[in-house]
Design a protein around this motif. Sequence first.
Motif, short mmCIF file in Angstrom:
data_model
loop_
_atom_site.label_atom_id
_atom_site.label_comp_id
_atom_site.label_asym_id
_atom_site.label_seq_id
_atom_site.Cartn_x
_atom_site.Cartn_y
_atom_site.Cartn_z
N PHE A 5 0.85 -1.18 0.00
CA PHE A 5 0.00 0.00 0.00
C PHE A 5 0.89 1.23 0.00
N ALA A 6 0.56 2.17 -0.87
CA ALA A 6 1.28 3.44 -0.92
C ALA A 6 0.44 4.47 -0.19
N GLN A 7 0.89 4.86 1.00
CA GLN A 7 0.19 5.84 1.82
C GLN A 7 0.80 7.22 1.57
N PRO A 8 0.03 8.13 0.96
CA PRO A 8 0.58 9.46 0.70
C PRO A 8 0.85 10.23 2.00
N TYR A 9 1.94 10.98 2.00
CA TYR A 9 2.19 11.87 3.14
C TYR A 9 1.26 13.07 3.09
N ASN A 10 0.74 13.36 1.92
CA ASN A 10 -0.23 14.44 1.73
C ASN A 10 -1.57 13.97 2.31
N MET A 11 -2.06 14.66 3.32
CA MET A 11 -3.30 14.26 3.99
C MET A 11 -4.55 14.45 3.12
N ASP A 12 -4.41 15.15 2.01
CA ASP A 12 -5.54 15.40 1.13
C ASP A 12 -5.60 14.41 -0.04
N ALA A 13 -4.88 13.32 0.07
CA ALA A 13 -4.87 12.32 -1.00
C ALA A 13 -5.17 10.94 -0.41
N VAL A 14 -5.68 10.08 -1.24
CA VAL A 14 -6.02 8.72 -0.83
C VAL A 14 -5.01 7.76 -1.44
N GLY A 15 -4.49 6.86 -0.62
CA GLY A 15 -3.48 5.92 -1.08
C GLY A 15 -4.06 4.82 -1.95
N PHE A 16 -3.20 3.89 -2.34
CA PHE A 16 -3.63 2.82 -3.24
C PHE A 16 -2.83 1.54 -2.96
N TYR A 17 -3.43 0.42 -3.34
CA TYR A 17 -2.79 -0.88 -3.25
C TYR A 17 -2.09 -1.19 -4.57
N PHE A 18 -1.01 -1.96 -4.49
CA PHE A 18 -0.32 -2.39 -5.71
C PHE A 18 0.44 -3.67 -5.41
N ASP A 19 0.79 -4.40 -6.48
CA ASP A 19 1.56 -5.63 -6.31
C ASP A 19 2.72 -5.76 -7.30
N THR A 20 2.88 -4.78 -8.15
CA THR A 20 4.02 -4.76 -9.07
C THR A 20 4.59 -3.34 -9.11
N LEU A 21 5.80 -3.23 -9.56
CA LEU A 21 6.43 -1.92 -9.70
C LEU A 21 5.70 -1.09 -10.75
N GLU A 22 5.27 -1.74 -11.80
CA GLU A 22 4.55 -1.03 -12.87
C GLU A 22 3.24 -0.44 -12.35
N ALA A 23 2.52 -1.21 -11.54
CA ALA A 23 1.26 -0.73 -10.97
C ALA A 23 1.52 0.46 -10.05
N TYR A 24 2.58 0.38 -9.25
CA TYR A 24 2.94 1.49 -8.38
C TYR A 24 3.24 2.75 -9.18
N GLU A 25 4.09 2.61 -10.19
CA GLU A 25 4.48 3.77 -10.99
C GLU A 25 3.28 4.39 -11.70
N GLU A 26 2.42 3.55 -12.25
CA GLU A 26 1.25 4.05 -12.96
C GLU A 26 0.31 4.80 -12.02
N LYS A 27 0.02 4.21 -10.87
CA LYS A 27 -0.92 4.83 -9.93
C LYS A 27 -0.32 6.06 -9.25
N SER A 28 0.96 6.01 -8.94
CA SER A 28 1.57 7.15 -8.25
C SER A 28 1.70 8.36 -9.18
N GLU A 29 1.96 8.12 -10.43
CA GLU A 29 2.10 9.23 -11.38
C GLU A 29 0.77 9.93 -11.67
N SER A 30 -0.33 9.19 -11.55
CA SER A 30 -1.63 9.78 -11.88
C SER A 30 -2.41 10.24 -10.64
#
Length: 168
Positions: A5-30
């Motif tokens: 799970f990528a938990q944003p340090y920004n309190m105004d954003a919602v984190g996301f689950y991922f299981d591959t590096l590609e999924a992390y990069e795609e979700k974090s960039e958008s």
Amino acid sequence: MSTFFAQPYNMDAVGFYFDTLEAYEEKSESLLDAFNQPVEEFEIQFIDGDDCELFSACGINQGNLHTWFETVADLADHEKTALYYLCRISGYNLIDALEKMDDVNLSEGTLKDVAETLFDEFYLNDVPESVRAYIDYEKYARDCEMGGDLYEFDFNGTTWTCTNASSI
């Protein structure tokens, strides 16, 4: 397969689950926060799967997540154990530990069992048969531990002993 799970340090954003590096990069960039601004910093959390202990020991974060997926996740079990020892016990960072993994000598078993095996292998032939009954393997194991030569630790439910702890 592990889940993170990528938990944003920004309190105004919602984190996301991922299981591959590609999924992390795609979700974090958008990912955008409530003010439509890009989110750039995340805390990476291990949620489910194998290698939770190793993930924690390696100190996986946003900066070294690529190393986890590209290198660590594909290691053999004995290599993961050596990496765990170097990161958790010896205090190496992930990159330095990956370079020193081949220097770690590990034996599965307790400190006493490994010390007994080593003693028998190296010294028992020089001990007269009449004296062998008086060998105190527990004291020998303790001396090896106190001298820094052997170190016992648990990893993934198995007890391991590093047999060259003082030379790493």
